[in-house]
Design a protein around this motif. Sequence first.
Motif, PDB file in Angstrom:
ATOM      1  N   GLU A  57     -19.123  22.172  49.361  1.00  0.00           N
ATOM      2  CA  GLU A  57     -19.476  20.833  48.866  1.00  0.00           C
ATOM      3  C   GLU A  57     -20.880  20.836  48.273  1.00  0.00           C
ATOM      4  O   GLU A  57     -21.149  20.140  47.290  1.00  0.00           O
ATOM      5  CB  GLU A  57     -19.373  19.797  49.991  1.00  0.00           C
ATOM      6  N   VAL A  58     -21.761  21.606  48.855  1.00  0.00           N
ATOM      7  CA  VAL A  58     -23.122  21.725  48.311  1.00  0.00           C
ATOM      8  C   VAL A  58     -23.054  22.376  46.929  1.00  0.00           C
ATOM      9  O   VAL A  58     -23.696  21.932  45.966  1.00  0.00           O
ATOM     10  CB  VAL A  58     -24.031  22.554  49.252  1.00  0.00           C
ATOM     11  N   HIS A  59     -22.236  23.435  46.861  1.00  0.00           N
ATOM     12  CA  HIS A  59     -22.038  24.106  45.572  1.00  0.00           C
ATOM     13  C   HIS A  59     -21.544  23.105  44.524  1.00  0.00           C
ATOM     14  O   HIS A  59     -22.080  23.034  43.413  1.00  0.00           O
ATOM     15  CB  HIS A  59     -21.027  25.248  45.755  1.00  0.00           C
ATOM     16  N   LEU A  60     -20.542  22.328  44.898  1.00  0.00           N
ATOM     17  CA  LEU A  60     -19.958  21.390  43.925  1.00  0.00           C
ATOM     18  C   LEU A  60     -20.945  20.278  43.548  1.00  0.00           C
ATOM     19  O   LEU A  60     -20.972  19.827  42.392  1.00  0.00           O
ATOM     20  CB  LEU A  60     -18.648  20.802  44.473  1.00  0.00           C
ATOM     21  N   ALA A  61     -21.780  19.875  44.508  1.00  0.00           N
ATOM     22  CA  ALA A  61     -22.802  18.852  44.199  1.00  0.00           C
ATOM     23  C   ALA A  61     -23.818  19.414  43.206  1.00  0.00           C
ATOM     24  O   ALA A  61     -24.258  18.712  42.280  1.00  0.00           O
ATOM     25  CB  ALA A  61     -23.503  18.406  45.487  1.00  0.00           C
ATOM     26  N   ALA A  62     -24.168  20.677  43.388  1.00  0.00           N
ATOM     27  CA  ALA A  62     -25.095  21.313  42.444  1.00  0.00           C
ATOM     28  C   ALA A  62     -24.443  21.430  41.064  1.00  0.00           C
ATOM     29  O   ALA A  62     -25.088  21.176  40.032  1.00  0.00           O
ATOM     30  CB  ALA A  62     -25.514  22.692  42.963  1.00  0.00           C
ATOM     31  N   CYS A  63     -23.159  21.761  41.062  1.00  0.00           N
ATOM     32  CA  CYS A  63     -22.426  21.858  39.789  1.00  0.00           C
ATOM     33  C   CYS A  63     -22.400  20.499  39.088  1.00  0.00           C
ATOM     34  O   CYS A  63     -22.572  20.388  37.873  1.00  0.00           O
ATOM     35  CB  CYS A  63     -20.993  22.331  40.025  1.00  0.00           C
ATOM     36  N   ARG A  64     -22.153  19.462  39.884  1.00  0.00           N
ATOM     37  CA  ARG A  64     -22.118  18.103  39.354  1.00  0.00           C
ATOM     38  C   ARG A  64     -23.469  17.745  38.733  1.00  0.00           C
ATOM     39  O   ARG A  64     -23.536  17.165  37.656  1.00  0.00           O
ATOM     40  CB  ARG A  64     -21.757  17.145  40.503  1.00  0.00           C
ATOM     41  N   LYS A  65     -24.535  18.133  39.413  1.00  0.00           N
ATOM     42  CA  LYS A  65     -25.881  17.855  38.883  1.00  0.00           C
ATOM     43  C   LYS A  65     -26.102  18.627  37.569  1.00  0.00           C
ATOM     44  O   LYS A  65     -26.616  18.066  36.588  1.00  0.00           O
ATOM     45  CB  LYS A  65     -26.931  18.249  39.928  1.00  0.00           C
ATOM     46  N   LEU A  66     -25.698  19.859  37.544  1.00  0.00           N
ATOM     47  CA  LEU A  66     -25.811  20.636  36.294  1.00  0.00           C
ATOM     48  C   LEU A  66     -25.044  19.936  35.175  1.00  0.00           C
ATOM     49  O   LEU A  66     -25.544  19.782  34.044  1.00  0.00           O
ATOM     50  CB  LEU A  66     -25.235  22.054  36.472  1.00  0.00           C
ATOM     51  N   ALA A  67     -23.826  19.486  35.494  1.00  0.00           N
ATOM     52  CA  ALA A  67     -22.973  18.847  34.476  1.00  0.00           C
ATOM     53  C   ALA A  67     -23.614  17.562  33.965  1.00  0.00           C
ATOM     54  O   ALA A  67     -23.639  17.298  32.759  1.00  0.00           O
ATOM     55  CB  ALA A  67     -21.583  18.581  35.055  1.00  0.00           C
ATOM     56  N   GLU A  68     -24.143  16.767  34.893  1.00  0.00           N
ATOM     57  CA  GLU A  68     -24.794  15.508  34.486  1.00  0.00           C
ATOM     58  C   GLU A  68     -25.900  15.754  33.489  1.00  0.00           C
ATOM     59  O   GLU A  68     -26.008  15.091  32.455  1.00  0.00           O
ATOM     60  CB  GLU A  68     -25.417  14.802  35.709  1.00  0.00           C
ATOM     61  N   ARG A  69     -26.741  16.686  33.843  1.00  0.00           N
ATOM     62  CA  ARG A  69     -27.908  16.951  32.996  1.00  0.00           C
ATOM     63  C   ARG A  69     -27.508  17.651  31.695  1.00  0.00           C
ATOM     64  O   ARG A  69     -28.170  17.487  30.673  1.00  0.00           O
ATOM     65  CB  ARG A  69     -28.948  17.761  33.773  1.00  0.00           C
ATOM     66  N   LEU A  70     -26.449  18.439  31.741  1.00  0.00           N
ATOM     67  CA  LEU A  70     -25.959  19.052  30.496  1.00  0.00           C
ATOM     68  C   LEU A  70     -25.341  17.984  29.593  1.00  0.00           C
ATOM     69  O   LEU A  70     -25.374  18.094  28.365  1.00  0.00           O
ATOM     70  CB  LEU A  70     -24.941  20.158  30.805  1.00  0.00           C
ATOM     71  N   LYS A  71     -24.791  16.950  30.240  1.00  0.00           N
ATOM     72  CA  LYS A  71     -24.253  15.835  29.447  1.00  0.00           C
ATOM     73  C   LYS A  71     -25.409  15.097  28.763  1.00  0.00           C
ATOM     74  O   LYS A  71     -25.322  14.745  27.584  1.00  0.00           O
ATOM     75  CB  LYS A  71     -23.467  14.893  30.349  1.00  0.00           C
ATOM     76  N   ILE A 125     -24.396  18.782  25.724  1.00  0.00           N
ATOM     77  CA  ILE A 125     -23.550  19.987  25.749  1.00  0.00           C
ATOM     78  C   ILE A 125     -22.241  19.721  26.486  1.00  0.00           C
ATOM     79  O   ILE A 125     -21.200  20.250  26.130  1.00  0.00           O
ATOM     80  CB  ILE A 125     -24.312  21.161  26.407  1.00  0.00           C
ATOM     81  N   MET A 126     -22.323  18.886  27.533  1.00  0.00           N
ATOM     82  CA  MET A 126     -21.087  18.478  28.204  1.00  0.00           C
ATOM     83  C   MET A 126     -20.809  17.018  27.889  1.00  0.00           C
ATOM     84  O   MET A 126     -21.678  16.293  27.391  1.00  0.00           O
ATOM     85  CB  MET A 126     -21.179  18.730  29.725  1.00  0.00           C
ATOM     86  N   LYS A 127     -19.601  16.596  28.172  1.00  0.00           N
ATOM     87  CA  LYS A 127     -19.204  15.221  27.838  1.00  0.00           C
ATOM     88  C   LYS A 127     -18.032  14.803  28.720  1.00  0.00           C
ATOM     89  O   LYS A 127     -17.522  15.605  29.506  1.00  0.00           O
ATOM     90  CB  LYS A 127     -18.832  15.143  26.352  1.00  0.00           C
ATOM     91  N   GLY A 128     -17.618  13.539  28.592  1.00  0.00           N
ATOM     92  CA  GLY A 128     -16.420  13.066  29.288  1.00  0.00           C
ATOM     93  C   GLY A 128     -16.692  12.727  30.751  1.00  0.00           C
ATOM     94  O   GLY A 128     -17.829  12.572  31.189  1.00  0.00           O
ATOM     95  N   ILE A 170     -16.596  19.808  27.090  1.00  0.00           N
ATOM     96  CA  ILE A 170     -17.639  20.640  26.478  1.00  0.00           C
ATOM     97  C   ILE A 170     -17.723  20.355  24.989  1.00  0.00           C
ATOM     98  O   ILE A 170     -16.699  20.365  24.292  1.00  0.00           O
ATOM     99  CB  ILE A 170     -17.341  22.138  26.723  1.00  0.00           C
ATOM    100  N   ASP A 171     -18.939  20.085  24.522  1.00  0.00           N
ATOM    101  CA  ASP A 171     -19.141  19.878  23.089  1.00  0.00           C
ATOM    102  C   ASP A 171     -19.529  21.228  22.484  1.00  0.00           C
ATOM    103  O   ASP A 171     -20.698  21.618  22.501  1.00  0.00           O
ATOM    104  CB  ASP A 171     -20.251  18.841  22.863  1.00  0.00           C
ATOM    105  N   TYR A 172     -18.523  21.935  21.993  1.00  0.00           N
ATOM    106  CA  TYR A 172     -18.775  23.301  21.514  1.00  0.00           C
ATOM    107  C   TYR A 172     -19.721  23.325  20.319  1.00  0.00           C
ATOM    108  O   TYR A 172     -20.417  24.307  20.095  1.00  0.00           O
ATOM    109  CB  TYR A 172     -17.458  24.009  21.187  1.00  0.00           C
ATOM    110  N   LYS A 173     -19.755  22.214  19.567  1.00  0.00           N
ATOM    111  CA  LYS A 173     -20.650  22.175  18.406  1.00  0.00           C
ATOM    112  C   LYS A 173     -22.119  22.115  18.880  1.00  0.00           C
ATOM    113  O   LYS A 173     -22.947  22.899  18.432  1.00  0.00           O
ATOM    114  CB  LYS A 173     -20.307  20.950  17.549  1.00  0.00           C
ATOM    115  N   ALA A 174     -22.376  21.196  19.814  1.00  0.00           N
ATOM    116  CA  ALA A 174     -23.742  21.095  20.350  1.00  0.00           C
ATOM    117  C   ALA A 174     -24.129  22.394  21.061  1.00  0.00           C
ATOM    118  O   ALA A 174     -25.280  22.844  21.013  1.00  0.00           O
ATOM    119  CB  ALA A 174     -23.830  19.918  21.321  1.00  0.00           C
ATOM    120  N   LEU A 175     -23.148  22.996  21.717  1.00  0.00           N
ATOM    121  CA  LEU A 175     -23.394  24.227  22.470  1.00  0.00           C
ATOM    122  C   LEU A 175     -23.842  25.371  21.567  1.00  0.00           C
ATOM    123  O   LEU A 175     -24.588  26.255  22.001  1.00  0.00           O
ATOM    124  CB  LEU A 175     -22.111  24.606  23.221  1.00  0.00           C
TER     125      LEU A 175
END
Lengths: 460, 460
Positions: free
Chosen positions: B301-315, B319-322, B415-420
């Motif tokens: 769960e800690v791993h997934l929370a860290a992943c969620r934080k990465l995703a938020e900030r990448l959004k 770079i990420m979306k949705g 994932i926004d492959y264009k922005a990426l």
Amino acid sequence: MKVFSKETYINRRKELKRKMGSGLLLFLGNEESSMNFKDNWYPFRQDSTFLYFFGLDMPGLAAVIDVDQDLDMVFGDDLTTVEIIWQGSHTALSDLAETVGVNKTKSKAELPTFLDSISGQRIHFLPPYRPENFQKLEAYLGKSPQEINSAVSVQFIKAVVSLRSIKSEEEILEITNAVNMSVKMHKRLMREAKPGMKEYELLGLVNYEAISAGGTVSFPPIITINGQILHNHNYSNTLTNGKMLLGDFGAESAMHYAGDITRTIPVSAKFSDSQRDIYQIVFSAYQTAVALIKPGVRFKEVHLAACRKLAERLKDLGIMKGNLDDAVQQGAHALFFQCGLGHMMGLDVHDMEDLGEQYVGYTDELLKSSQFGLKSLRLGKELEKGFVVTIEPGLYFIPQLIDLWEGEKRNSDYIDYKALSNFRDFGGIRVEDGFEITSTGAKVLGDPLEIEIGEVEALR
Amino acid sequence: MKVFSKETYINRRKELKRKMGSGLLLFLGNEESSMNFKDNWYPFRQDSTFLYFFGLDMPGLAAVIDVDQDLDMVFGDDLTTVEIIWQGSHTALSDLAETVGVNKTKSKAELPTFLDSISGQRIHFLPPYRPENFQKLEAYLGKSPQEINSAVSVQFIKAVVSLRSIKSEEEILEITNAVNMSVKMHKRLMREAKPGMKEYELLGLVNYEAISAGGTVSFPPIITINGQILHNHNYSNTLTNGKMLLGDFGAESAMHYAGDITRTIPVSAKFSDSQRDIYQIVFSAYQTAVALIKPGVRFKEVHLAACRKLAERLKDLGIMKGNLDDAVQQGAHALFFQCGLGHMMGLDVHDMEDLGEQYVGYTDELLKSSQFGLKSLRLGKELEKGFVVTIEPGLYFIPQLIDLWEGEKRNSDYIDYKALSNFRDFGGIRVEDGFEITSTGAKVLGDPLEIEIGEVEALR
């Protein structure tokens, strides 16, 4: 991965085929070695014979030379897509093989089938020294461990030894490179060793010098205030005034050629009187040996001449006595010089030791002696132009050995055990350099490194 | 050889016997490992489970615990007279065994006969990870390789894992010691890395810091300007302005406990704007994870929370979306964070990895996921007081993986492959520290090491 020219490898293999005449030659590369769990690896070290003939410096490879078909093949696998994601993209094996002149590559999985399909041709292989390669031979050739040991090809060993023993100019340059790295390691230690330091601090320094120059150490360094302990990988002692520090270590270059140098220095600024005496004896044996080495001279005779010099000077000191010709013949000097004067050096620090000392250092006519002292001489045969050898005389006062011999009164015609008792706790001194045998004599390899007492003290 | 108190080892073995209930437990120590010929050895590394229960740090040992008889035995050999001459005198095995509370020692040669004589008692052994120990098990137990693999004792594994997972106070001190050595290695690199240097020069430096402090490296250091290559043991690149340098390495203390720290620094004096952006995202995931770890929380769960934080900030970065809940559930973030958030640490840097990730990091109820990303998470189960774990989030832009996913339009809802495409050659960033799980939360181990952008830049 740095390799010599394509032609170098092609010519080496061509010469090997010529020497073998026929048969199938199997070369096993090395694998990663696990430390404390499978994927925690020691730094990878490729097999030296594999490097010599195929140059490819990565785990998971094997190679075959079909002498009759004049065919060279490398077996190995390219990275999978998944592996590329974790390890980055790598040059394809076929392109790497191309750089060493091999046009045929196959998957590693095809090797057992390929070997199975061989009939009417002897499969020659070299003695394995890693358990996983031993296991591979058992599996590939369907043989028991005993059968593997007795089926090792002496013809293949001798052909490889005859080639690898004679260093080419480009090899001499690469060995010189390793020696120069080794010289830097030693200068650093000779300048920085101080009373109060731990031996492992100096181990860190010499590792730094080797690794930061793009190489590594060619063997586990000996850095010890107990020079009389010949096999010593303990680094926990503190350097104290009055002691000497023996450093026997060298670098392995990025192309995996070895350097190997020994110096013995006082921990204090100066040698004591008795240290000076013993050091001078060792150094005079070194000079004796260096003056003698040239093509056509048996290294065993050079060893014995150095032993004779040690004995003479030990007699001057009152530790030895009697007829010195007899003393050396009886091996009495081996109480103080228990090991050999030197060894070949190249891709291995003890070059080709995996192939067997009898084949590397001796001949069918010259067998290794079983006498204490001489039996530790790795190289006895005639020197040839292109050999690279070390000269490393020493004097070691080993209390346990002194007690053993004195208890048996062994060689008491030649050893004054009473006079010797003053040196019982003296320690040990060795000096060592590497030499190229030239057409007329020998040349010390690499940049100069302080060796005479005055030079050494000037660095301290 | 440094060991804990006699009682420590006695108590560990007592607890192990209690957990096992009955049977004969076989512990194989490690042997010397050959590099390029038999007697040219890598530095010796004892097996960690052997160290944990028997403390004896030398090659050639085995041990047995007879649970039913409450009997602990060490098998090994004292040096022979000849060996003492070459290696110096050593403490007798029986005296060494005494220091770890074992009163019974036998010669190594007696082990096969001893095991042969066992009847009516199951012989429990752990999975071998070195070929020579695999061969020993085959020989001792008269089993084929397949039989060895299937006869490994899961009960024994689970008992060892349950003990070694909970670090005692003295172990925490020793791990802290290793972490402090690791901090010094990192500070040295962070201060001295300069444009124009080769990665291997820094490899030399960090080796120096570890070895000269009486330890070594706990795993082959990663020191690379290509942080996006996750398994990277290449050190041949030159540091250039504009690049980042990822250093993931740590020390192993003299008692063989591990440190493991990662920092990513700019080769130039400052991070660029995009480096700053990505670094901040990784650091925020690190902070998220650190705030969550405590007893009772599943590390998954800690791993997934860290992943969620990465995703938020990448959004935020475009770079990420949705829907990010869906994105993380689908594993879309694993395009940038392909590996796990951390692992246990102790006598091994990936503690007990030889015993199997399922047993170390998961439970009978919680199996490891097969999803890309999660399948590389070594630790998923509930944290307990006394665990030592690493927290090591990262963002890695792997061109080959981006191409693969984009070609398949994989996770294109998230994932926004264009922005990426602007980040395709960005490289990779990771930060990592070790933590002790306390009764209420967690404590970072060791001396402070600069991690925030301003702190890191102040060191450059």
